[in-house]
Write an enzyme that holds these catalytic residues in place. Structure first.
Site, PDB file in Angstrom:
ATOM      1  N   ASN A   9       0.895  -1.223  -0.115  1.00  0.00           N
ATOM      2  CA  ASN A   9      -0.325   0.108  -0.012  1.00  0.00           C
ATOM      3  C   ASN A   9       0.837   1.149   0.135  1.00  0.00           C
ATOM      4  O   ASN A   9       1.553   1.474   0.785  1.00  0.00           O
ATOM      5  CB  ASN A   9      -1.038   0.011   1.209  1.00  0.00           C
ATOM      6  CG  ASN A   9      -1.558   1.311   1.372  1.00  0.00           C
ATOM      7  OD1 ASN A   9      -1.733   2.123   0.539  1.00  0.00           O
ATOM      8  ND2 ASN A   9      -2.203   1.172   2.678  1.00  0.00           N
ATOM      9  N   TRP A  10       0.911   2.015  -1.047  1.00  0.00           N
ATOM     10  CA  TRP A  10       1.747   3.076  -1.363  1.00  0.00           C
ATOM     11  C   TRP A  10       1.315   4.401  -0.581  1.00  0.00           C
ATOM     12  O   TRP A  10       1.853   5.354  -0.542  1.00  0.00           O
ATOM     13  CB  TRP A  10       2.125   3.272  -2.830  1.00  0.00           C
ATOM     14  CG  TRP A  10       2.941   2.105  -3.071  1.00  0.00           C
ATOM     15  CD1 TRP A  10       3.503   1.243  -2.450  1.00  0.00           C
ATOM     16  CD2 TRP A  10       3.713   1.959  -4.499  1.00  0.00           C
ATOM     17  NE1 TRP A  10       4.436   0.450  -3.316  1.00  0.00           N
ATOM     18  CE2 TRP A  10       4.374   0.814  -4.346  1.00  0.00           C
ATOM     19  CE3 TRP A  10       3.451   2.952  -5.909  1.00  0.00           C
ATOM     20  CZ2 TRP A  10       5.155   0.557  -6.019  1.00  0.00           C
ATOM     21  CZ3 TRP A  10       4.154   2.391  -6.910  1.00  0.00           C
ATOM     22  CH2 TRP A  10       4.903   1.192  -6.766  1.00  0.00           C
ATOM     23  N   LYS A  11       0.143   4.274  -0.247  1.00  0.00           N
ATOM     24  CA  LYS A  11      -0.540   5.431   0.426  1.00  0.00           C
ATOM     25  C   LYS A  11      -0.367   6.721  -0.378  1.00  0.00           C
ATOM     26  O   LYS A  11      -0.481   6.556  -1.551  1.00  0.00           O
ATOM     27  CB  LYS A  11      -0.082   5.419   1.896  1.00  0.00           C
ATOM     28  CG  LYS A  11      -0.154   4.420   2.630  1.00  0.00           C
ATOM     29  CD  LYS A  11       0.130   4.592   4.261  1.00  0.00           C
ATOM     30  CE  LYS A  11       0.019   3.288   4.972  1.00  0.00           C
ATOM     31  NZ  LYS A  11       0.118   3.296   6.468  1.00  0.00           N
ATOM     32  N   HIS A  96      -9.460   1.302   5.103  1.00  0.00           N
ATOM     33  CA  HIS A  96      -8.172   1.187   5.773  1.00  0.00           C
ATOM     34  C   HIS A  96      -8.252   2.136   7.071  1.00  0.00           C
ATOM     35  O   HIS A  96      -9.076   3.163   6.734  1.00  0.00           O
ATOM     36  CB  HIS A  96      -7.133   1.732   4.787  1.00  0.00           C
ATOM     37  CG  HIS A  96      -5.798   1.736   5.381  1.00  0.00           C
ATOM     38  ND1 HIS A  96      -5.306   2.708   6.366  1.00  0.00           N
ATOM     39  CD2 HIS A  96      -4.620   0.831   5.197  1.00  0.00           C
ATOM     40  CE1 HIS A  96      -4.100   2.415   6.669  1.00  0.00           C
ATOM     41  NE2 HIS A  96      -3.755   1.518   6.009  1.00  0.00           N
ATOM     42  N   GLU A 168      -5.516  -5.452  10.519  1.00  0.00           N
ATOM     43  CA  GLU A 168      -4.601  -4.393  10.701  1.00  0.00           C
ATOM     44  C   GLU A 168      -4.758  -3.600  12.159  1.00  0.00           C
ATOM     45  O   GLU A 168      -5.387  -2.678  12.158  1.00  0.00           O
ATOM     46  CB  GLU A 168      -4.369  -3.394   9.553  1.00  0.00           C
ATOM     47  CG  GLU A 168      -4.068  -3.847   8.297  1.00  0.00           C
ATOM     48  CD  GLU A 168      -3.636  -2.929   7.120  1.00  0.00           C
ATOM     49  OE1 GLU A 168      -2.432  -2.979   6.888  1.00  0.00           O
ATOM     50  OE2 GLU A 168      -4.289  -1.805   6.961  1.00  0.00           O
ATOM     51  N   GLY A 174       2.632   1.761  10.754  1.00  0.00           N
ATOM     52  CA  GLY A 174       3.565   2.936  10.936  1.00  0.00           C
ATOM     53  C   GLY A 174       4.250   3.104  12.250  1.00  0.00           C
ATOM     54  O   GLY A 174       5.057   4.118  12.086  1.00  0.00           O
ATOM     55  N   SER A 214       3.456  -2.598  10.360  1.00  0.00           N
ATOM     56  CA  SER A 214       4.905  -2.747  10.469  1.00  0.00           C
ATOM     57  C   SER A 214       5.417  -4.103  10.030  1.00  0.00           C
ATOM     58  O   SER A 214       6.440  -4.422  10.685  1.00  0.00           O
ATOM     59  CB  SER A 214       5.356  -2.364  12.163  1.00  0.00           C
ATOM     60  OG  SER A 214       4.901  -0.878  12.335  1.00  0.00           O
TER      61      SER A 214
HETATM   62  P1  PGA Z   1       2.840   0.010   7.434  1.00  0.00           P
HETATM   63  O1  PGA Z   1       1.540   0.297   7.109  1.00  0.00           O
HETATM   64  O2  PGA Z   1       3.444  -1.227   7.060  1.00  0.00           O
HETATM   65  O3  PGA Z   1       3.837   1.157   7.322  1.00  0.00           O
HETATM   66  O4  PGA Z   1       2.585  -0.182   9.215  1.00  0.00           O
HETATM   67  C1  PGA Z   1       0.411  -0.836   6.831  1.00  0.00           C
HETATM   68  C2  PGA Z   1      -0.885  -0.124   6.261  1.00  0.00           C
HETATM   69  O5  PGA Z   1      -1.290   0.639   6.623  1.00  0.00           O
HETATM   70  O6  PGA Z   1      -1.348  -0.934   5.531  1.00  0.00           O
END
Ligand code: PGA
Length: 252
Positions: A9-11, A96, A168, A174, A214
């Site tokens: 997921n590149w957000k 999300h 999640e 993050g 993470s």
């Molecule tokens: P992260 O994000 O791997 O940076 O913790 C995961 C996500 O938000 O899907």
């Protein structure tokens, strides 16, 4: 057997040129990854360019959201599921925790978005997970069960099989703080059991449940050894082709 999915997921990162460069670098690094499905989710603006570049490869392209509507109309700023398909996507992330926390995506909205995705033949990757306060209060399973009940309301078992779930925990996104494989496995087993009770045994055994929060090259193998973890939704560590390819090519 459930085929694992490793999704990136590149957000809200990467201009088109950077997205295409990362996708181009990723292609040869994961070309032999037959053990799992590989998915990347660039921002809307880069979807078409990335999908064109990846045509004929084993990498699927996903959007990060879609409109809950299935008819084109006056919905400024929204992107309809058929537009996402038209751009070359096969998957779409829905619900999300960042959308839930910042953009008002309630479980009811998530339910409508899942229906829209299924209507257009997109595979929804539906995110659920508790906050730290909810976990500390001992309510993690209750919160996840409520999210599931409302997000999957009135879907049939055959529709649920077409969905991918992503557990999640919000406190792990993050933050560098991954759920332990035991914590994740416990919740994944709970989710599968919930699906068996609410839908049927086939839906529960076929459903793929990804873990997100993470995930890194260093912890993916331990997570993937857990019986009910069928892949990962990766944020930060998916932005570089090299680190994402090491997650895709985890030891198993
Ligand atoms: P992260 O994000 O791997 O940076 O913790 C995961 C996500 O938000 O899907």
């Amino acid at each position: 057997m459930r085929k694992p999915i490793i999704a990136g997921n590149w957000k809200m990162f990467k201009l088109i040129s950077d997205a295409v460069a990362t996708a181009t670098a990723l292609k040869p690094l994961v070309a032999n990854a037959n053990h799992c499905e590989v998915v990347i989710a660039p921002p809307f603006t880069a979807l078409k360019a990335v999908a064109d570049r990846l045509e004929g490869s084993n990498i699927h392209v996903s959007a990060q959201d879609l409109a809950p509507e299935i008819k084109h109309g006056a919905h400024t700023g929204e992107v309809c599921g058929d537009m996402i398909k038209d751009a070359g996507c096969s998957h779409v992330i829905i619900g999300h925790s960042e959308r839930r926390a910042m953009y008002g995506d309630t479980d009811a909205v998530v339910n409508r978005k899942i229906r829209a995705a299924l209507h257009f033949g997109l595979t929804p990757i539906v995110c659920i997970g508790e906050t730290l306060d909810e976990r500390d209060a001992g309510n993690a399973e209750k919160v996840v069960a409520t999210q599931l009940a409302q997000s999957l309301a009135e879907l049939t078992a055959s529709e649920v099989i077409r969905i991918v779930l992503a557990y999640e925990p919000v406190w792990a996104i993050g933050t560098g703080r991954t759920a332990t494989p035991e914590q994740a496995q416990q919740m994944h087993a709970f989710i599968r059991q919930w699906i068996a009770q609410q839908f049927d045994a086939t839906a529960a055994s076929d459903l793929r449940i990804l873990y997100g929060g993470s995930v890194k090259p260093e912890n993916i193998s331990d997570l993937m050894r857990a019986a009910d973890i069928d892949g990962a939704l990766v944020g930060g560590a998916s932005l570089e082709a090299e680190s994402f390819s090491r997650i895709v090519n985890y030891e198993w």
